[in-house]
Motif scaffolding. Structure first.
Motif, short mmCIF file in Angstrom:
data_model
loop_
_atom_site.label_atom_id
_atom_site.label_comp_id
_atom_site.label_asym_id
_atom_site.label_seq_id
_atom_site.Cartn_x
_atom_site.Cartn_y
_atom_site.Cartn_z
N THR A 34 0.85 -1.20 0.00
CA THR A 34 0.00 0.00 0.00
C THR A 34 0.88 1.24 0.00
O THR A 34 1.81 1.36 0.81
N VAL A 35 0.58 2.17 -0.91
CA VAL A 35 1.31 3.45 -0.98
C VAL A 35 0.32 4.56 -0.66
O VAL A 35 -0.63 4.80 -1.41
N LEU A 36 0.52 5.23 0.47
CA LEU A 36 -0.39 6.30 0.89
C LEU A 36 -0.03 7.61 0.22
O LEU A 36 1.14 7.95 0.07
N SER A 37 -1.06 8.37 -0.17
CA SER A 37 -0.87 9.69 -0.77
C SER A 37 -1.76 10.68 -0.04
O SER A 37 -2.93 10.39 0.23
N GLY A 38 -1.23 11.85 0.26
CA GLY A 38 -1.99 12.87 0.98
C GLY A 38 -2.82 13.77 0.09
O GLY A 38 -3.34 14.79 0.56
N PRO A 63 1.64 -5.96 -6.89
CA PRO A 63 1.06 -4.64 -7.11
C PRO A 63 1.41 -3.66 -5.99
O PRO A 63 1.48 -4.05 -4.82
N LEU A 64 1.61 -2.40 -6.36
CA LEU A 64 1.70 -1.30 -5.40
C LEU A 64 0.43 -0.49 -5.56
O LEU A 64 0.18 0.10 -6.62
N VAL A 65 -0.42 -0.49 -4.54
CA VAL A 65 -1.75 0.10 -4.61
C VAL A 65 -1.73 1.47 -3.94
O VAL A 65 -1.47 1.59 -2.74
N VAL A 66 -1.96 2.52 -4.73
CA VAL A 66 -1.98 3.89 -4.19
C VAL A 66 -3.32 4.14 -3.52
O VAL A 66 -4.38 3.93 -4.11
N GLU A 67 -3.27 4.57 -2.26
CA GLU A 67 -4.46 4.85 -1.48
C GLU A 67 -4.46 6.33 -1.11
O GLU A 67 -3.56 6.80 -0.42
N ASN A 68 -5.46 7.07 -1.58
CA ASN A 68 -5.55 8.51 -1.32
C ASN A 68 -6.17 8.77 0.05
O ASN A 68 -7.27 8.31 0.33
N ARG A 69 -5.41 9.47 0.89
CA ARG A 69 -5.91 9.87 2.22
C ARG A 69 -5.66 11.36 2.39
O ARG A 69 -4.77 11.79 3.12
N ALA A 70 -6.44 12.15 1.68
CA ALA A 70 -6.27 13.60 1.72
C ALA A 70 -6.78 14.16 3.03
O ALA A 70 -7.68 13.60 3.65
N GLY A 71 -6.21 15.30 3.43
CA GLY A 71 -6.69 15.99 4.62
C GLY A 71 -5.58 16.50 5.50
O GLY A 71 -4.48 15.94 5.53
N ALA A 75 -1.30 15.67 6.43
CA ALA A 75 -0.91 15.04 7.69
C ALA A 75 -1.64 13.72 7.93
O ALA A 75 -1.13 12.85 8.63
N VAL A 76 -2.83 13.54 7.36
CA VAL A 76 -3.57 12.29 7.54
C VAL A 76 -2.75 11.13 6.98
O VAL A 76 -2.53 10.11 7.65
N ALA A 77 -2.29 11.28 5.75
CA ALA A 77 -1.49 10.21 5.13
C ALA A 77 -0.12 10.09 5.80
O ALA A 77 0.37 8.98 6.07
N ASN A 78 0.50 11.25 6.09
CA ASN A 78 1.84 11.23 6.71
C ASN A 78 1.81 10.50 8.05
O ASN A 78 2.71 9.69 8.36
N THR A 79 0.79 10.78 8.86
CA THR A 79 0.69 10.18 10.18
C THR A 79 0.43 8.68 10.08
O THR A 79 1.04 7.88 10.80
N ALA A 80 -0.48 8.30 9.18
CA ALA A 80 -0.79 6.87 9.01
C ALA A 80 0.46 6.09 8.61
O ALA A 80 0.69 4.97 9.08
N LEU A 108 0.44 19.34 13.92
CA LEU A 108 0.23 18.18 13.06
C LEU A 108 1.31 17.14 13.29
O LEU A 108 2.40 17.44 13.74
N THR A 109 0.97 15.89 12.97
CA THR A 109 1.96 14.82 13.05
C THR A 109 2.21 14.26 11.66
O THR A 109 1.35 14.38 10.79
N PRO A 110 3.39 13.68 11.45
CA PRO A 110 4.49 13.54 12.39
C PRO A 110 5.21 14.87 12.62
O PRO A 110 5.45 15.61 11.67
N LYS A 111 5.53 15.14 13.88
CA LYS A 111 6.19 16.40 14.21
C LYS A 111 7.65 16.41 13.76
O LYS A 111 8.23 17.47 13.53
N ASP A 112 8.24 15.23 13.62
CA ASP A 112 9.63 15.13 13.21
C ASP A 112 9.76 14.04 12.13
O ASP A 112 10.10 12.89 12.43
N PRO A 113 9.46 14.38 10.88
CA PRO A 113 9.55 13.37 9.80
C PRO A 113 10.93 12.75 9.67
O PRO A 113 11.06 11.59 9.28
N MET A 114 11.98 13.49 10.01
CA MET A 114 13.34 12.94 9.94
C MET A 114 13.51 11.77 10.90
O MET A 114 14.30 10.86 10.65
N ARG A 115 12.76 11.76 11.98
CA ARG A 115 12.84 10.70 12.98
C ARG A 115 11.83 9.59 12.70
O ARG A 115 12.11 8.40 12.91
N ASP A 116 10.63 9.97 12.23
CA ASP A 116 9.51 9.04 12.15
C ASP A 116 9.36 8.34 10.81
O ASP A 116 8.54 7.43 10.68
#
Length: 324
Positions: A34-38, A63-71, A75-80, A108-116
């Motif tokens: 699964t590939v998440l997209s914001g 397959p790599l399935v793109v899943e849209n999680r806008a919002g 941050a919705v997709a980034n956090t997931a 918003l999360t993730p607060k530190d993408p370099m870490r998470d």
């Protein structure tokens, strides 16, 4: 015999477990990824994500399935993605917002993408064109800067929203040039372009593909390209950096996994992404949409994220930009 088996058992156990772990990693991937997209379906980011994911799937055999999680500004997709199991089966098509959100919207999360998040590789860079209403008496970036210095605050500079990359490009442009302009935010690039064509605003950094029709019919006039390398779709326009050395602003996208994903899995994904972004047919097809696929490994993506987090964070703090 029983005594001999008891003595040998502790020595035999690791020899059984180690090959099993190796076999599990060698079998990756064994099911769809699964590939998440914001972003919502249909835009350039979504189209590119799906094209690259399809090509990677051919490389990996699943397959790599793109899943849209806008919002929430992606941050919705980034956090997931950051909270997903680090097993290589949930990935993120992350973008420039990962470098912007920590300073612009620290809640918003993730607060530190370099870490998470664990970088896998670069996907694309796309530039903006600096274009103006025909009434603006400037035919180049240098002339626009000179006019703004002579008329402080009189240039209405539109954007697709406060904190969007094209807004930050405008803020960085004004700061580097030492000029004062009036920022007019819109809810998207389309309404901003309508007002630019009508002369209600006078300038805007806009995605090249979105601006092309207006540039071709004379509704607006292009002055420069925001990226240092220019744009293949507008080869006659110089980079902004020709007037402001070092200016280089793009919207970028890269592939990430949750932090803690094993290095061998990152390596497999990185190799598949490199094959996809180097595919000449795919590069040509996306270039027609103004997207320049970028071959860059995990280290390159990590550096881009680090550099832009520092650059946009400093600009946001120094100029006091706040999310609406």
């Amino acid at each position: 015999m029983r005594r001999r088996a008891a003595i040998c058992a502790p020595l035999a156990a690791p020899l059984i477990l180690l090959p099993a772990r190796l076999r599990a990693q060698d079998a990756f991937p064994a099911r769809p990824i699964t590939v998440l997209s914001g972003y919502a379906p249909g835009g350039v980011t979504d189209i590119t994500s799906r094209a690259v994911a399809e090509r990677m799937g051919r490389e990996l055999g699943v397959p790599l399935v793109v899943e849209n999680r806008a919002g929430a500004a992606t941050a919705v997709a980034n956090t997931a993605a950051a909270q997903a199991r680090p097993d290589g089966y949930t990935l993120l098509m992350g973008t420039s917002t990962l470098a912007i959100n920590p300073a612009l919207q620290p809640g918003l999360t993730p607060k530190d993408p370099m870490r998470d998040l664990a970088p896998i590789g670069m996907v694309f860079r796309t530039a903006f064109v600096l274009h103006v209403h025909p009434s603006v008496p400037a035919g180049s970036t240098a002339e626009l800067i000179a006019w703004c210095k002579a008329n402080p605050g009189k240039l209405n500079f539109g954007s697709s929203g406060t904190g969007a990359v094209n807004h930050l490009a405008q803020a960085l442009f004004a700061r580097r040039a030492g000029i004062e302009v009036t920022h007019v935010p819109y809810k998207g690039g389309a309404p901003a372009l309508l007002d630019l064509r009508a002369g209600r605003i006078q300038a805007m950094f806009q995605a090249v593909l979105e601006a092309l029709p207006s540039l071709k019919d004379g509704g607006t006039r292009g002055l420069a390209i925001s990226s240092a390398e220019g744009s293949a779709l507008l080869p006659d326009l110089p980079p902004v950096a020709a007037a402001l050395p070092g200016f280089d602003v793009v919207f970028w996208q890269g592939l990430f996994a949750p932090a803690g994903t094993p290095a061998p899995l990152i390596g497999r994904l990185e190799a598949a992404l490199a094959a996809a972004t180097a595919d000449s047919d795919l590069r040509a097809r996306l270039a027609a949409s103004g997207v320049a696929l970028t071959t860059g490994d995990a280290a390159a993506l990590r550096q881009v994220l680090a550099d832009e987090t520092a650059m946009w964070g400093a600009l946001i703090r120094e100029t006091g930009i706040r999310a609406e």
